[in-house]
Design a protein around this motif. Sequence first.
Motif, mmCIF file in Angstrom:
data_model
loop_
_atom_site.group_PDB
_atom_site.id
_atom_site.type_symbol
_atom_site.label_atom_id
_atom_site.label_comp_id
_atom_site.label_asym_id
_atom_site.label_seq_id
_atom_site.Cartn_x
_atom_site.Cartn_y
_atom_site.Cartn_z
ATOM 1 N N ASP A 14 7.361 14.850 68.205
ATOM 2 C CA ASP A 14 6.808 15.976 67.436
ATOM 3 C C ASP A 14 7.312 17.297 67.996
ATOM 4 O O ASP A 14 7.690 18.206 67.251
ATOM 5 C CB ASP A 14 5.278 15.962 67.482
ATOM 6 N N GLN A 15 7.310 17.410 69.320
ATOM 7 C CA GLN A 15 7.744 18.646 69.958
ATOM 8 C C GLN A 15 9.199 18.938 69.642
ATOM 9 O O GLN A 15 9.574 20.070 69.298
ATOM 10 C CB GLN A 15 7.541 18.559 71.482
ATOM 11 N N ALA A 16 10.049 17.913 69.746
ATOM 12 C CA ALA A 16 11.474 18.111 69.484
ATOM 13 C C ALA A 16 11.708 18.470 68.015
ATOM 14 O O ALA A 16 12.497 19.375 67.700
ATOM 15 C CB ALA A 16 12.244 16.844 69.856
ATOM 16 N N ALA A 17 11.017 17.764 67.113
ATOM 17 C CA ALA A 17 11.169 18.052 65.689
ATOM 18 C C ALA A 17 10.652 19.447 65.360
ATOM 19 O O ALA A 17 11.228 20.164 64.535
ATOM 20 C CB ALA A 17 10.437 17.000 64.860
ATOM 21 N N SER A 61 16.384 14.405 57.551
ATOM 22 C CA SER A 61 15.808 13.109 57.918
ATOM 23 C C SER A 61 16.114 12.050 56.870
ATOM 24 O O SER A 61 16.370 10.881 57.206
ATOM 25 C CB SER A 61 14.293 13.245 58.118
ATOM 26 N N PHE A 62 16.110 12.421 55.584
ATOM 27 C CA PHE A 62 16.475 11.471 54.533
ATOM 28 C C PHE A 62 17.939 11.081 54.650
ATOM 29 O O PHE A 62 18.302 9.905 54.496
ATOM 30 C CB PHE A 62 16.212 12.083 53.152
ATOM 31 N N SER A 63 18.782 12.067 54.920
ATOM 32 C CA SER A 63 20.219 11.818 54.952
ATOM 33 C C SER A 63 20.624 10.902 56.104
ATOM 34 O O SER A 63 21.506 10.045 55.960
ATOM 35 C CB SER A 63 20.973 13.142 55.038
ATOM 36 N N LYS A 64 19.983 11.061 57.270
ATOM 37 C CA LYS A 64 20.377 10.256 58.430
ATOM 38 C C LYS A 64 19.728 8.868 58.438
ATOM 39 O O LYS A 64 20.104 8.009 59.223
ATOM 40 C CB LYS A 64 20.047 10.996 59.717
ATOM 41 N N PRO A 92 1.410 33.430 66.248
ATOM 42 C CA PRO A 92 1.058 32.082 66.709
ATOM 43 C C PRO A 92 1.533 31.015 65.726
ATOM 44 O O PRO A 92 1.249 31.101 64.533
ATOM 45 C CB PRO A 92 -0.467 32.106 66.784
ATOM 46 N N VAL A 93 2.253 30.038 66.227
ATOM 47 C CA VAL A 93 2.782 28.958 65.404
ATOM 48 C C VAL A 93 2.614 27.651 66.170
ATOM 49 O O VAL A 93 2.934 27.570 67.347
ATOM 50 C CB VAL A 93 4.272 29.184 65.070
ATOM 51 N N ASP A 94 2.115 26.625 65.483
ATOM 52 C CA ASP A 94 1.968 25.303 66.070
ATOM 53 C C ASP A 94 3.181 24.473 65.640
ATOM 54 O O ASP A 94 3.200 23.871 64.578
ATOM 55 C CB ASP A 94 0.662 24.670 65.589
ATOM 56 N N TYR A 95 4.219 24.470 66.493
ATOM 57 C CA TYR A 95 5.466 23.796 66.150
ATOM 58 C C TYR A 95 5.242 22.312 65.890
ATOM 59 O O TYR A 95 5.802 21.731 64.946
ATOM 60 C CB TYR A 95 6.475 23.939 67.289
ATOM 61 N N ALA A 96 4.466 21.658 66.757
ATOM 62 C CA ALA A 96 4.240 20.217 66.617
ATOM 63 C C ALA A 96 3.522 19.902 65.311
ATOM 64 O O ALA A 96 3.831 18.909 64.636
ATOM 65 C CB ALA A 96 3.447 19.692 67.804
ATOM 66 N N ASP A 102 5.929 17.892 58.222
ATOM 67 C CA ASP A 102 7.204 17.468 57.641
ATOM 68 C C ASP A 102 7.282 15.948 57.547
ATOM 69 O O ASP A 102 7.793 15.392 56.561
ATOM 70 C CB ASP A 102 8.373 17.989 58.485
ATOM 71 N N ALA A 103 6.775 15.261 58.578
ATOM 72 C CA ALA A 103 6.772 13.793 58.553
ATOM 73 C C ALA A 103 5.892 13.273 57.425
ATOM 74 O O ALA A 103 6.261 12.325 56.709
ATOM 75 C CB ALA A 103 6.302 13.251 59.896
ATOM 76 N N PHE A 104 4.719 13.895 57.252
ATOM 77 C CA PHE A 104 3.833 13.515 56.145
ATOM 78 C C PHE A 104 4.520 13.719 54.808
ATOM 79 O O PHE A 104 4.537 12.814 53.944
ATOM 80 C CB PHE A 104 2.543 14.339 56.207
#
Length: 550
Positions: free
Chosen positions: A23-26, A365-368, A510-514, A520-522
């Motif tokens: 999650d952090q990396a994404a 993510s779809f493409s890879k 303030p932004v919650d990157y994770a 995005d995964a959802f």
Amino acid sequence: MVVVPGGLTPHLLAQGRHVTPADQAAGQAWWAHVKALADDSMQGRLTGSEGYLRAAKYVVSQFDAAGLQPAGVNGYYQPVKFDVTRVLADKSSVTLLVEGRKEPVVLGRDAILSSRGIQPKSITAPLVFIGYGLHLPEAKYDDFDSPEMPVSSLKGKIVVFINGGPGDLPAALKSFARTAPLEKALADAGAVGSITIPTPKSMDFPWDRVAGNASQPGMRLAADPKDAEVAARHPALATLHRTMFSATFNPAEAEKLFAGTGHTFAELLALADAQKPLPRFDLKKSLTASVTTESTSVESPNIVAKLEGSDPSLKNEYVLVSAHLDHLGVSAALGVGAPRDGKTVFAGAMDDASGVASVLEIARSFSKNHERPKRSMLFVIFTGEEKGLLGSRYFAGRPTVPETGIVADFNLDMFMPIFPLKKLHVQGLVESTLAADARAVGAEHNIEIAVDPEPDRNSFIRTDQYSFVLAGVPALAMKFGWTADSPEYKAWRQWLAQRYHSTEDNLSQPVDYAAAAQFDAFLGDLARRVANSAGRPHYVESSFFHRFEK
């Protein structure tokens, strides 16, 4: 952990879903796109500006790097032409005529003139109040034709109405009546103008910011040879090129319109806030206006990329994931005076670099993924959203793929990852079978799926998914949700008051990157579910919008 630029107080992730290193990396990858698109070098991405075109090139480079296919008219691009109008408030005037007396209306303080339509150079006309201004004869409700104010009495008048509607009308239907039905009702009644009064609770930010932003250029779709064809297929997408006076009145000054009528704005506002019926009556005064404008034109592209589906038959159908790229430009272009805290760029980090970044990451993510969905995916980035959903309106009426192949749109517009992801408020949720898909995928991701709890904000008609609703395509838009009076709710309202459509919507917030990565995964899983479904999504029969489905 939550990565918080600017040293601001982080939110407690313990209250949300479990965060993984992935999650952090994404989230960091997502934020890299936001940083690129909301950088000062993009100059606020005003529709058709050099900054917008630079941002468009960035989007194309990312689609290209992901190995997607161009699906526009010119490669990835679908050019859209706009007529541009700027109202010169300092050279315009509005006056109320009351029993022979002239009462000036101070532009900026009392009211603003719309720049989106075609304003008359001058006008003098009586004012009448028609309640909520809703034209919904199908629902047996019509403020344009009532016993107190029959439609025949509106010819040559300027109609005044308050935002909202009676509580027994569905929220989405009330919002719908603010768009195409309103334009047509005004024209059919022979009215020469309209004045809208927002209710304070429906306003996202204070009047001074409404007035400040009013000097930005307005746009409308330029006349096109295919206009009649689009209107015949989708009447609700028709563009009316008709001269019509249009203004918005400051609710704090609205008593001026009702003085001497036997009614007060305070009385009417109380009824509107309670969603009760409103009276209709003559305002016993006229309005005279002189409107000076500057007119130009501009071209600005939508951006369209495709990932072909794997099923020999279903690959001819398309699931869209979309967002808008444009924002408000710079303060000098808006003419709003001194920049706030020395800031001049309306960066639009949340609105809507965040949504574009998510489209890019979902597309990648779809493409890879070696397992292609059965239906084709279309990733669409719109222009002109801030000017009235114009880019999506153009695309919905003139898609770059066969129109009958478009089965769904999932649109992202400032989805607001400013706190942990526990709930999503979804526009259009109850209208189509996409509700079951959203709830099923939400359950898999431990996310509650809920309807919009603030329908009077008219969010249903203020994001690009609405253009697809009018074209009969099942569509959803969604934002991070909250419960009433929770810390998340307070953060949301504070963001609207402080940052929405201001220079504070920048990279230092303030932004919650994770949480953004989890969203995005959802959404990727939701789009894949619909793309792989044997059945095609459709509007439920009880939905008003079922009638637009082809």
